[in-house]
Enzyme design. Structure first.
Site, mmCIF file in Angstrom:
data_model
loop_
_atom_site.group_PDB
_atom_site.id
_atom_site.type_symbol
_atom_site.label_atom_id
_atom_site.label_comp_id
_atom_site.label_asym_id
_atom_site.label_seq_id
_atom_site.Cartn_x
_atom_site.Cartn_y
_atom_site.Cartn_z
ATOM 1 N N LYS A 79 -35.634 -39.967 -3.660
ATOM 2 C CA LYS A 79 -35.966 -41.474 -4.020
ATOM 3 C C LYS A 79 -36.425 -41.763 -5.331
ATOM 4 C CE LYS A 79 -38.723 -44.661 -1.688
ATOM 5 N NZ LYS A 79 -39.365 -45.407 -0.966
ATOM 6 N N ARG A 123 -38.077 -48.218 7.031
ATOM 7 C CA ARG A 123 -38.661 -46.818 7.380
ATOM 8 C C ARG A 123 -39.816 -46.576 7.599
ATOM 9 N NH1 ARG A 123 -42.321 -45.114 3.466
ATOM 10 N NH2 ARG A 123 -41.573 -43.647 1.829
ATOM 11 N N SER A 212 -53.125 -53.266 0.845
ATOM 12 C CA SER A 212 -53.452 -52.407 -0.387
ATOM 13 C C SER A 212 -54.854 -52.277 -0.627
ATOM 14 C CB SER A 212 -52.781 -53.294 -1.659
ATOM 15 O OG SER A 212 -53.140 -54.537 -1.626
ATOM 16 N N GLY A 233 -51.257 -48.617 5.134
ATOM 17 C CA GLY A 233 -51.135 -48.984 3.728
ATOM 18 C C GLY A 233 -51.719 -48.013 2.660
ATOM 19 N N ASP A 235 -51.545 -45.400 0.334
ATOM 20 C CA ASP A 235 -50.521 -44.201 -0.103
ATOM 21 C C ASP A 235 -50.715 -43.623 -1.415
ATOM 22 O OD1 ASP A 235 -50.137 -46.531 -1.394
ATOM 23 O OD2 ASP A 235 -48.014 -46.690 -0.661
HETATM 24 P P1 NAD Z 1 -48.486 -56.846 -0.377
HETATM 25 O O1 NAD Z 1 -48.953 -56.798 -1.840
HETATM 26 O O2 NAD Z 1 -47.280 -57.853 0.024
HETATM 27 O O3 NAD Z 1 -49.436 -56.845 0.714
HETATM 28 C C1 NAD Z 1 -50.747 -56.668 0.567
HETATM 29 C C2 NAD Z 1 -51.770 -56.947 1.447
HETATM 30 O O4 NAD Z 1 -53.165 -56.184 1.405
HETATM 31 C C3 NAD Z 1 -51.821 -58.433 1.829
HETATM 32 O O5 NAD Z 1 -52.122 -58.495 3.214
HETATM 33 C C4 NAD Z 1 -53.361 -58.629 1.242
HETATM 34 O O6 NAD Z 1 -54.036 -59.835 1.829
HETATM 35 C C5 NAD Z 1 -54.032 -57.582 1.374
HETATM 36 N N1 NAD Z 1 -55.009 -56.940 0.443
HETATM 37 C C6 NAD Z 1 -55.283 -57.411 -0.821
HETATM 38 N N2 NAD Z 1 -56.355 -56.852 -1.282
HETATM 39 C C7 NAD Z 1 -57.083 -56.256 -0.164
HETATM 40 C C8 NAD Z 1 -58.275 -56.338 -0.191
HETATM 41 N N3 NAD Z 1 -59.395 -55.778 -1.016
HETATM 42 N N4 NAD Z 1 -59.015 -55.827 1.094
HETATM 43 C C9 NAD Z 1 -58.181 -56.069 2.149
HETATM 44 N N5 NAD Z 1 -56.854 -56.518 2.173
HETATM 45 C C10 NAD Z 1 -56.328 -56.678 0.783
HETATM 46 O O7 NAD Z 1 -47.888 -55.320 -0.139
HETATM 47 P P2 NAD Z 1 -47.196 -54.822 1.022
HETATM 48 O O8 NAD Z 1 -45.731 -54.659 0.620
HETATM 49 O O9 NAD Z 1 -47.297 -55.348 2.437
HETATM 50 O O10 NAD Z 1 -47.739 -53.193 1.191
HETATM 51 C C11 NAD Z 1 -49.236 -53.061 1.777
HETATM 52 C C12 NAD Z 1 -49.465 -51.485 1.451
HETATM 53 O O11 NAD Z 1 -48.570 -50.742 2.060
HETATM 54 C C13 NAD Z 1 -49.634 -51.305 -0.158
HETATM 55 O O12 NAD Z 1 -50.726 -50.750 -0.194
HETATM 56 C C14 NAD Z 1 -48.246 -50.465 -0.200
HETATM 57 O O13 NAD Z 1 -48.473 -49.540 -1.251
HETATM 58 C C15 NAD Z 1 -48.264 -49.535 1.157
HETATM 59 N N6 NAD Z 1 -46.826 -49.134 1.707
HETATM 60 C C16 NAD Z 1 -46.931 -48.115 2.267
HETATM 61 C C17 NAD Z 1 -45.834 -47.296 2.788
HETATM 62 C C18 NAD Z 1 -46.160 -46.163 3.455
HETATM 63 O O14 NAD Z 1 -44.957 -45.331 3.678
HETATM 64 N N7 NAD Z 1 -47.093 -45.680 3.987
HETATM 65 C C19 NAD Z 1 -44.630 -48.086 2.563
HETATM 66 C C20 NAD Z 1 -44.590 -49.184 2.022
HETATM 67 C C21 NAD Z 1 -45.798 -49.756 1.318
#
Ligand code: NAD
Length: 334
Positions: A79, A123, A212, A233, A235
């Protein structure tokens, strides 16, 4: 569908554009693909290549590759993509952009090119729901969600299929985002409550964290015995959603140990000497039955879902099969 329709000529590449993914892929198909590839990883039949992730010095973008080879499913590829923070305001495009490329492991020819944006969300949701299926208490009734961003909606929908949940309790750092998550809960028929973190931990049997954040929100003292957590979250190096002490109290599972200790939630507990690398188990072992999984009602289980390239390849390969079956795959001589 006749066999002929699903045959691909030697000089053809299959293209499945982003716009077709929603009509093809289901949460169930994503679950099966991700569960199978986690099992293959733990059996030693599939491995991920080292991840490349670069700040390219243009548009503040982060760009990289996640690849791997699944010998059991014969899926080879990568990817490519990343995060372009100005896309929405400058181009009306979503900030996360990715494409999956699949190759024929026998010949090295490119087999398919598949839109990766929605697939990444599906996924990731599948990974936490696989952990809920294999590690949470079967009688779990309350689902807790920490986070209310883009990905939280996918996690909620997928999780809800795994247990007879009666209620969703949620907390978010930005409370104004919670009403939208409440709408998603309502759409799948689940009562929803915005609660404090203390209340969330006291009520929830299963907790998904999907933020995040770079500092923990959910603390060890918030979580009651018997809870299953899926921490999704974190990653990247430096991100953190839960207090490191919670990992010391839990039995920790992950998609891939090398990622868990370097970019996953376990990075902090390992660095602090609270848990050892060899105490972290690949979730595929619980799927294969080489690890018993949850061993008691009071055990806390924690899945550190870091996101691996093989998950992307598994769902992309499934989408190619579905596109061929439905006769909507675009074929290009190449
Ligand atoms: P998003 O930007 O839409 O949402 C971010 C979330 O984090 C919101 O709920 C926001 O309120 C919260 N947030 C922001 N700052 C914060 C803080 N200081 N303290 C607590 N919460 C806080 O992002 P998303 O697309 O929902 O992704 C969320 C996370 O998941 C990201 O870190 C992304 O990199 C990760 N992610 C992981 C995988 C995986 O495979 N593990 C896949 C996709 C996304």
């Amino acid at each position: 569908m006749a066999d002929g329709a699903t045959k691909v000529a030697g000089n053809e590449v299959i293209i499945v554009p982003e716009s077709e993914i929603a009509g093809l892929m289901t949460a169930e198909a994503a679950f099966e693909a991700v569960e199978a590839v986690f099992a293959a990883m733990a059996a030693g039949d599939a491995y991920n290549f080292p991840v490349v992730r670069e700040a390219i010095g243009h548009e503040d973008a982060l760009y990289g590759f996640k690849g791997g080879f699944d010998q059991a499913g014969l899926t080879l590829g990568l990817k490519a993509g990343g995060y372009w923070p100005h896309n929405l305001e400058r181009r009306n495009l979503i900030n996360h952009q990715s494409t999956v490329f699949l190759f024929d492991p026998d010949s090295g020819r490119m087999r398919a090119m598949v839109g990766g944006n929605l697939l990444t969300a599906l996924r990731t949701a599948a990974a936490s729901s696989v952990s809920i299926r294999h590690l949470s208490r079967p009688d779990s009734k309350v689902l807790g969600i920490v986070g209310a961003g883009h990905q939280s909606h996918f996690q909620l929908r997928a999780a809800a299929k795994q247990r007879d949940f009666e209620k969703v309790v949620a907390w978010n750092y930005h409370p104004d985002m919670l009403p939208k998550l409440a709408e998603t809960a309502a759409a799948i028929g689940l009562p929803f409550e915005s609660v404090s973190l203390e209340d969330l931990g006291a009520q929830a049997d299963v907790i998904i964290t999907i933020t995040s954040a770079f500092a923990p929100s959910l603390m060890d003292a918030h979580v009651k015995p018997g809870t299953h957590l899926a921490c999704m979250g974190t990653d990247t190096k430096g991100k953190q959603e839960v207090e490191a002490a919670l990992l010391a109290r839990a039995t920790v599972f992950t998609d891939e140990v090398a990622q868990s200790i370097s970019i996953g939630e376990a990075q902090h507990a390992v660095a602090a000497g609270l848990i050892a690398e060899d105490a972290i188990t690949q979730i595929g072992a619980a799927i294969n039955g080489t690890h018993p999984g949850r061993s008691s009602e009071n055990e806390i289980t924690l899945f550190d879902g870091t996101g691996v390239g093989l998950q992307d390849l598994a769902v992309a390969a499934k989408v190619v099969d579905l596109a061929l079956e439905k006769g909507i795959a675009q074929r290009v001589a190449f």
